[in-house]
Design an enzyme around this catalytic site. Structure first.
Site, PDB file in Angstrom:
ATOM      1  N   GLY A   1      42.884  68.508   7.222  1.00  6.97           N
ATOM      2  CA  GLY A   1      44.434  68.586   7.058  1.00  6.97           C
ATOM      3  C   GLY A   1      44.640  69.922   5.743  1.00  6.97           C
ATOM      4  CB  ALA A   2      43.039  72.934   5.298  1.00  3.08           C
TER       5      ALA A   2
ATOM      6  CB  VAL B   1      40.563  63.786  11.775  1.00  2.63           C
ATOM      7  CG1 VAL B   1      40.262  64.826  10.835  1.00  2.63           C
ATOM      8  CG2 VAL B   1      41.951  62.992  11.312  1.00  2.63           C
TER       9      VAL B   1
ATOM     10  CB  SER C   1      47.801  57.040  -1.541  1.00  2.00           C
ATOM     11  OG  SER C   1      49.181  56.846  -1.792  1.00  2.00           O
TER      12      SER C   1
ATOM     13  CE1 TYR D   1      49.746  57.079   3.883  1.00  2.00           C
ATOM     14  CE2 TYR D   1      50.584  56.207   2.043  1.00  2.00           C
ATOM     15  CZ  TYR D   1      50.032  57.028   2.362  1.00  2.00           C
ATOM     16  OH  TYR D   1      49.442  58.242   1.763  1.00  2.00           O
TER      17      TYR D   1
ATOM     18  CE  LYS E   1      46.281  57.924   2.481  1.00  2.00           C
ATOM     19  NZ  LYS E   1      45.345  59.167   2.703  1.00  2.00           N
TER      20      LYS E   1
END
Ligand code: NDP
Ligand code: 8X3
Length: 251
Positions: free
Chosen positions: A8-9, A60, A139, A152, A156
């Protein structure tokens, strides 16, 4: 020179970490789905730093593609010192009873299964060298849930659990495992969560100074500079204006 592999760059935190590492003479393998963004970051790094860079398109959530990309790395790029499991997203912000199962699957596939696929493929390379550092981007949502955060937050929390589990299972292999758990960071995160609604996304960051990707990158770099025997387990970081997941001092 060290080698870092970053998922995720193409944006936000991952892009900032890639840039920071390259500025500090770490060679970087940058990955993500958007090739145009990867190429733009590659040119930026090539023009402004001395680091070598390898840009590879990789989703991914696609296990075969992850295995193909990592198993197919050129020999000179195989000695990965640092893996940054950063690729991730929130999709939607709805009460659980109104949630969209497609959104749920995308979050679980990316944030949880994607992290597992990438780690599984990189770990043999680190174990063979008895050396490495895995940095999982969790997160504050992995520490405490908030209204409508349901799936979500669950993904995390899973990153939090996997980080702890990895550290136990990998003990004795010379591999550090760290979680960085940020609060509100202004990136494309909210634009993705609100499916392109720019006005709604920008409101998330109004009335206070949010973190920026480069703030996370500073910490990510710092923890890679510590002596071999020092492993930072977990870092929870927020903007000064944020007390916890739900309380933000907005003017
Ligand atoms: P961005 O949306 O700016 O960046 C997300 C990155 O993840 C992009 O580079 C995107 O690349 C990549 N990504 C998404 N899905 C996939 C996929 N299937 N395969 C490969 N790459 C993927 O958001 P952030 O920089 O904020 O997010 C980075 C991480 O930080 C996430 O894990 C997020 O959960 C976490 N985080 C963010 C916070 C925030 O407030 N912004 C706070 C706490 C944690 P591409 O689209 O090109 O594939
Ligand atoms: C991203 C931060 O608070 O929007 O993980 O979940 S939050």
């Amino acid at each position: 020179m060290k080698i870092a592999f970053i998922t995720g760059a193409t944006s936000g935190i991952g892009e900032a970490i890639a840039l920071k590492f390259a500025q500090k003479d770490i060679n970087v393998i940058i990955t993500g789905r958007r090739l145009d963004k990867l190429n733009a970051l590659k040119s930026n790094i090539t023009s402004n730093t001395k680091a070598n860079i390898l840009a590879l398109k990789m989703d991914v959530t696609d296990r075969e593609s992850v295995e193909r990309v990592i198993n197919g790395l050129p020999d000179e790029w195989k000695s990965i010192d640092i893996l940054v499991n950063n690729a991730g997203l929130a999709v939607g912000l709805d009460p659980i009873q109104h949630g969209n199962p497609d959104d749920w699957e995308q979050m679980i596939d990316t944030n949880l299964k994607g992290l597992l696929y990438v780690s599984k493929a990189v770990l043999p390379l680190m174990i063979a060298r008895q050396k490495g550092h895995i940095i999982n981007i969790g997160s504050i949502a992995g520490k405490e849930v908030y209204p409508k955060g349901n799936v979500y937050c669950a993904t995390k929390h899973a990153v939090d659990a996997l980080t702890k589990s990895m550290r136990i299972d990998l003990l004795g292999n010379g591999i550090k495992v760290t979680q960085i758990a940020p609060g509100l960071v202004e990136t494309e995160f909210s634009l993705v969560r609100f499916k392109g609604d720019e006005e709604r996304a920008s409101k998330v960051y109004q009335g206070y100074k949010p973190l920026e990707g480069k703030d996370i990158a500073e910490i990510a770099f710092f923890i890679t500079t510590l002596p071999d025997h020092v492993c930072v387990n977990d870092i929870l970081m927020t903007p000064l204006a944020q007390a916890n997941s739900t309380i933000v001092d907005k003017k």
